[in-house]
Design an enzyme around this catalytic site. Structure first.
Site, mmCIF file in Angstrom:
data_model
loop_
_atom_site.group_PDB
_atom_site.id
_atom_site.type_symbol
_atom_site.label_atom_id
_atom_site.label_comp_id
_atom_site.label_asym_id
_atom_site.label_seq_id
_atom_site.Cartn_x
_atom_site.Cartn_y
_atom_site.Cartn_z
ATOM 1 N N CYS A 270 0.818 -1.212 0.000
ATOM 2 C CA CYS A 270 0.000 0.000 0.000
ATOM 3 C C CYS A 270 0.861 1.276 0.000
ATOM 4 O O CYS A 270 1.495 1.570 -1.000
ATOM 5 C CB CYS A 270 -0.975 -0.042 1.169
ATOM 6 S SG CYS A 270 -2.399 1.055 0.935
ATOM 7 N N HIS A 354 -3.914 -5.084 -0.151
ATOM 8 C CA HIS A 354 -3.644 -5.637 1.179
ATOM 9 C C HIS A 354 -3.751 -7.165 1.177
ATOM 10 O O HIS A 354 -4.837 -7.709 1.350
ATOM 11 C CB HIS A 354 -4.626 -5.058 2.198
ATOM 12 C CG HIS A 354 -4.336 -3.651 2.581
ATOM 13 N ND1 HIS A 354 -3.588 -3.310 3.686
ATOM 14 C CD2 HIS A 354 -4.662 -2.483 1.983
ATOM 15 C CE1 HIS A 354 -3.483 -1.994 3.769
ATOM 16 N NE2 HIS A 354 -4.123 -1.472 2.739
ATOM 17 N N GLU A 356 -2.948 -9.095 3.445
ATOM 18 C CA GLU A 356 -3.368 -9.559 4.780
ATOM 19 C C GLU A 356 -4.861 -9.390 5.008
ATOM 20 O O GLU A 356 -5.404 -9.831 6.028
ATOM 21 C CB GLU A 356 -2.592 -8.810 5.864
ATOM 22 C CG GLU A 356 -3.174 -7.470 6.287
ATOM 23 C CD GLU A 356 -3.037 -6.362 5.254
ATOM 24 O OE1 GLU A 356 -3.638 -5.295 5.430
ATOM 25 O OE2 GLU A 356 -2.327 -6.563 4.239
#
Length: 380
Positions: A270, A354, A356
């Site tokens: 990001c 992202h 995650e």
């Protein structure tokens, strides 16, 4: 209590207040995730922003401390269609209204979030004021007089003050399943085989959890850590986190990252992706209304594979500004913007989304294993 949401272009929305009372300003943006409001409000990347959720009812499953993405909420305000004050979730410890009261966050419900979202899609993200105190005219003026997101350094507000080693609960939480023999509620962690330094530009807890699940021992450092300080720790690799604000305003970070390229394997997510672009000599630009939600399609240009991803960013890398030794590896299928890069000569890669998740799909979690594999290759 009545609340007013006023945009800098003069449009206003009137609704009901929840959470704290008062007046707040920030850039207003929208998030299209159907779940994950708790992760959204505690994501440091939303520092300085008023967030509108497009999903109609928010608060259904309350607040669960273990699901926070940081120690506190970071949104300036929260805009929703309908608030659910009676959560249905056995893990919940409080409702969203009391959580916002506890942390001084203003919320507004009972407004037309569809109309608001269409307005922002047409005219772009803009400054806004959320208030229980001012009238509409004063709220519009407050929005106009608030700082712009462009040129803002919110990283200095959210980065850790003290360096630390991540040692919090990182096991993957799962539902016990007798038919598969999965005892739950946690999966055991693998042994740590790599030690890395993670720059905290506004890092999410789930990034740290995922790194530990992938076999990393993580030392977290402040955003102002110098290249010399990082290299003195002699890590196996360096991770660049997500974070808020304008990447172009962080020149003090660009300079340190330039010194790290080629010294150790680097992986950025990001804001980390955008900061790497500046360190490579490239530039970034502000998107009209950003990418925020759990349904962004990304294409891997090397394999042709398409992944549905979780995203939260208002800026993007200009591909034409990148040097010849940097390759664009991923693009957004909605607008063609850069979603991933790699250096052709050094072990450096990054993605704009992202992997995650939290919230969102887990399709891209393999990047943490790719980082581990890259470190393995540089060790031999």
């Amino acid at each position: 209590m009545k609340a007013i949401l006023a945009l800098e272009d003069g449009r206003t929305f009137e609704g009901k207040a929840f959470g704290a009372t008062g007046t707040t300003t920030g850039e207003i943006c929208f998030n299209t995730s159907m779940t994950g409001y708790q992760e959204v409000v505690t994501d440091p990347s939303y520092r300085g922003q008023i967030v509108a959720m497009t999903y109609p009812q928010i608060g259904n499953y309350g607040i669960t401390v273990e699901d926070n993405e940081s120690a506190q909420p970071h949104v300036r305000g929260f805009v929703i269609g309908e608030l659910c004050n009676v959560p249905s979730n056995w893990r919940s410890t409080q409702n969203l209204d009391s959580y916002f009261k506890q942390h001084g966050i203003l919320g507004i419900e009972d407004i037309d979030t569809r109309a608001l979202t269409k307005h922002l899609r047409s005219l772009g993200a803009m400054r806004a004021c959320l208030t229980t105190e001012l009238n509409a005219e004063a709220a519009i003026e407050a929005a106009k007089n608030s700082p712009s997101m462009e040129g803002s350094d919110f990283v200095k507000e959210v980065s850790t003050e003290k360096d630390y080693a991540w040692d919090q609960e990182s096991r993957n939480w799962i539902i016990p399943n007798a038919s598969t023999g999965e005892p739950g509620p946690y999966q055991e962690l693998p042994p740590a085989r790599h030690r890395i330094v993670a720059y905290d530009f506004g890092i999410k807890f789930n990034i740290l959890r995922r790194l530990r699940q992938a076999g990393f021992e993580v030392d977290v450092v402040n955003s102002r850590a110098t290249a010399e300080e990082v290299l003195a720790k002699n890590p196996d690799g360096i991770f660049l986190s997500n974070g808020p604000g304008d990447p172009a305003a962080l020149d003090y970070i660009h300079e340190e990252l330039k010194k790290l390229i080629g010294k150790k394997p680097i992986f950025g997510i990001c804001l980390g992706n955008q900061l790497l672009a500046h360190a490579f000599g490239g530039t970034t630009f502000k998107l009209k209304f950003g990418h925020r939600g759990g349904n962004q399609p990304v294409k891997d240009l090397r394999t042709g594979k398409v992944t549905i991803t979780s995203q939260n960013h208002g800026f993007a890398v200009d591909p034409d500004s990148l040097p010849d030794n940097v390759e664009v590896t991923h693009i957004n299928l909605n607008d063609g913007t850069v979603e991933g890069m790699r250096h052709k000569e050094h072990p450096v890669f990054s993605v704009q989304y992202h992997p995650e998740a939290a919230p969102g799909p887990n399709d891209a979690t393999y990047f943490f294993e790719e980082f581990a594999a890259m470190i393995d290759q540089t060790k031999h």
